[in-house]
Enzyme design. Structure first.
Site, PDB file in Angstrom:
ATOM      1  N   HIS A 198       0.812  -1.221   0.000  1.00 17.32           N
ATOM      2  CA  HIS A 198       0.000   0.000   0.000  1.00 17.32           C
ATOM      3  C   HIS A 198       0.845   1.269   0.000  1.00 17.32           C
ATOM      4  O   HIS A 198       0.343   2.351  -0.284  1.00 17.32           O
ATOM      5  CB  HIS A 198      -0.980  -0.004   1.188  1.00 17.32           C
ATOM      6  CG  HIS A 198      -0.351   0.227   2.523  1.00 17.32           C
ATOM      7  ND1 HIS A 198      -0.030  -0.805   3.383  1.00 17.32           N
ATOM      8  CD2 HIS A 198      -0.002   1.361   3.181  1.00 17.32           C
ATOM      9  CE1 HIS A 198       0.473  -0.307   4.496  1.00 17.32           C
ATOM     10  NE2 HIS A 198       0.504   1.009   4.394  1.00 17.32           N
ATOM     11  N   ASP A 250       0.325  -7.735   1.460  1.00 14.66           N
ATOM     12  CA  ASP A 250       0.630  -6.314   1.611  1.00 14.66           C
ATOM     13  C   ASP A 250       2.138  -6.084   1.648  1.00 14.66           C
ATOM     14  O   ASP A 250       2.668  -5.363   2.495  1.00 14.66           O
ATOM     15  CB  ASP A 250      -0.027  -5.728   2.862  1.00 14.66           C
ATOM     16  CG  ASP A 250       0.041  -4.199   2.871  1.00 14.66           C
ATOM     17  OD1 ASP A 250       0.114  -3.604   1.786  1.00 14.66           O
ATOM     18  OD2 ASP A 250       0.037  -3.607   3.970  1.00 14.66           O
ATOM     19  N   ASN A 291       5.366   5.048   8.969  1.00 20.95           N
ATOM     20  CA  ASN A 291       6.150   3.910   9.448  1.00 20.95           C
ATOM     21  C   ASN A 291       5.909   2.659   8.628  1.00 20.95           C
ATOM     22  O   ASN A 291       6.681   1.695   8.720  1.00 20.95           O
ATOM     23  CB  ASN A 291       5.801   3.586  10.904  1.00 20.95           C
ATOM     24  CG  ASN A 291       6.575   4.414  11.909  1.00 20.95           C
ATOM     25  OD1 ASN A 291       6.025   5.310  12.527  1.00 20.95           O
ATOM     26  ND2 ASN A 291       7.854   4.129  12.052  1.00 20.95           N
ATOM     27  N   SER A 292       4.832   2.616   7.840  1.00 20.16           N
ATOM     28  CA  SER A 292       4.504   1.423   7.060  1.00 20.16           C
ATOM     29  C   SER A 292       5.684   1.013   6.192  1.00 20.16           C
ATOM     30  O   SER A 292       6.264   1.837   5.468  1.00 20.16           O
ATOM     31  CB  SER A 292       3.286   1.691   6.177  1.00 20.16           C
ATOM     32  OG  SER A 292       2.126   1.846   6.953  1.00 20.16           O
TER      33      SER A 292
END
Length: 380
Positions: A118, A148, A224-225
Site C-alpha cells: 500500500h 501487503d 512507518n509502514s
C-alpha cells in the site's frame, strides 16, 4: 602467649570471618556495589539501545512516491454548450501530483528493498532516501496485495542490509524497536515490547492472507509502514504494516509481518514474479469444545479435515476426511491459523511432517508441498 593460643584466639577466627564474608559476596553481589552478571533470567534491561539502532538504522530507508491524479472536472463540463467550447479550445486535461510517503528495509546488499504494497500502490515514481543522505530512483520488482508486501530495487554501491532475527522464537514481553519515517519527519525510533503473537487481521483490510502478525505497543504512525521492527540487538523481526487507527498512533496496538514470511514473499517475487504459497490440498475447520468431546480429543487445538483434494499432497500422504491435524513440522497449529502461517513460509517441493489423530490414535506422515492447481477434485 603461646603459638597455639595465638592461632586459636586470632588466626582461626579471622580466617572464618573472611571465608564467611567471601561467601556472602558471592551470594549477594549487590553488597559489592556491582550488578549481577546478565543472564537469561535477568529482568533488568540495558540502559541504552543505541547499539541496536546503529546496527539496524542504516538499513531502513524513507520512501517517497508520486502518482498522477486527474484534475477534478468543472461542474459544467458535461453541459453540451460548454463541452463544445472546451473541445474547440483543445486544452489537454491537466493533472496534479499526489505525494505519498512510507518506509522500507534494505533486504540485500545488491539493492532489494522490502516495503508494504500500500506504500507504493499505483505510484508513478518512487524515490528512496537512505539513512546516509543518498537518494535513488527505485524500480518496482513486484508486489502482492494479499501479503501487503512489495519489492523494490535500487542501483547503489555500499548498501547496508538488515540482519534478520528469529520472529518464531520471539516472546511476548521482548523489547522491540520500530524504525521508520512517521509523518515524513525523517528516520525515527520508538521503543516498546511484543504485546502478542499470532494475530490475524483478515478483517482489517491490510493483507488479506492470514499472516500470524506480531503485535507491538511501540508507537507506529502513518509513514512507518514498510519500516523495520527489530529486537534489542538490531535484528529484523518484522515489517511494520498496520495500525488500527489509520489517522495516527492507536494507543499501543500496531502490527508487523514476521520477517521469515516477508523474506519468503520477497524471494518468490524475485524468482517467479509472484508469490507461490505452499498447498496441502485439504479443507478443514476449527475444533469446537463439542467436537472435541465427540472425537474424544484432549483439547480444541487442531483442525478437522472436511475434504481432501484428489492426488494432492495430503491425499498422497494418506490423510483422510475426518482426521484431526494437530501439528505441522512439530509445531502446534492451534485453531488452524498458525498452520496457514506456516504454509505461507513454504515453497512447492518442500517436505513437511503432519501429525494427525485418527480414531483416537496419533500418526505422523511426511508430505511434499505443491502449488495449488487450477483445477482440482475434492474427496469428501
Amino acid at each position: 602467649m603461646s603459638q597455639n593460643r595465638f592461632l586459636q584466639d586470632w588466626i582461626l577466627p579471622t580466617l572464618v570471618g573472611l571465608a564467611m564474608a567471601a561467601l556472602l559476596l558471592v551470594i549477594f553481589p549487590q553488597l559489592r556495589g556491582i550488578a549481577p552478571e546478565a543472564n537469561g533470567n535477568n529482568t533488568q534491561g540495558p540502559v541504552s539501545y543505541a547499539h541496536a539502532v546503529n546496527v539496524a538504522g542504516p538499513a531502513v530507508v524513507n520512501i517517497y512516491t508520486r502518482m498522477a491524479m486527474p484534475q477534478r472536472q468543472h461542474p459544467l463540463f458535461n453541459d453540451p454548450l460548454f463541452r463544445r467550447l472546451f473541445d474547440n479550445m483543445d486544452v489537454p486535461q491537466r493533472q496534479r501530483m499526489q505525494s505519498n510517503l512510507g518506509s522500507g528495509v534494505i533486504a540485500s546488499d545488491n539493492g532489494y528493498i522490502l516495503t508494504n504494497h500500500h506504500v507504493v500502490d499505483q505510484a508513478d515514481a518512487i524515490v528512496i532516501l537512505l539513512a546516509d543522505g543518498r537518494e535513488a530512483q527505485a524500480r518496482l520488482v513486484g508486489s502482492d496485495t494479499d501479503f501487503d508486501l512489495a519489492v523494490l530495487k535500487i542501483d547503489l554501491d555500499g548498501l547496508t542490509s538488515i540482519s534478520v532475527g528469529e520472529p518464531d522464537r520471539a516472546q511476548v514481553g521482548d523489547v522491540v524497536l520500530a524504525i521508520g519515517n512517521p509523518f515524513g519527519v525523517g528516520q525515527t525510533v520508538t521503543q516498546g515490547i511484543i504485546s502478542a503473537k499470532g494475530r490475524h487481521l483478515e478483517n482489517s483490510g491490510t493483507g488479506s492472507y492470514l499472516q500470524n502478525f506480531l503485535q507491538t505497543d511501540a508507537a507506529v504512525n502513518p509513514g512507518n509502514s514498510g519500516g523495520a521492527l527489530v529486537d534489542s540487538q538490531g535484528r529484523l523481526l518484522g515489517i511494520n504494516t498496520s495500525i488500527l487507527n489509520q489517522s495516527g498512533y492507536s494507543g499501543g496496538i500496531s502490527f508487523a509481518i514476521p520477517a521469515n514470511i516477508a523474506f519468503k514473499v520477497m524471494q518468490d517475487i524475485i524468482a517467479y514474479g509472484r508469490v507461490v504459497p505452499g498447498w496441502l490440498g485439504i479443507e478443514a475447520t476449527g475444533i469446537s469444545p463439542q467436537m472435541a468431546k465427540e472425537f474424544n480429543l484432549n483439547s480444541t487445538g487442531g483442525v478437522l479435515v472436511t475434504a481432501i483434494y484428489n492426488e494432492g499432497p495430503a491425499h498422497v500422504a494418506g490423510l483422510q476426511p475426518g482426521d484431526v491435524i494437530t501439528h505441522i513440522d512439530g509445531l502446534p497449529i492451534g485453531d488452524g491459523k498458525q498452520g496457514e502461517a506456516t504454509m505461507a513460509t513454504l515453497r512447492p517441493g518442500d517436505t513437511i511432517s503432519i501429525t494427525f489423530i485418527r480414531e483416537g490414535a496419533s500418526h505422523t506422515v511426511n508430505a511434499t508441498v505443491s502449488e495449488e492447481p487450477q483445477t482440482k477434485t475434492a474427496i469428501e
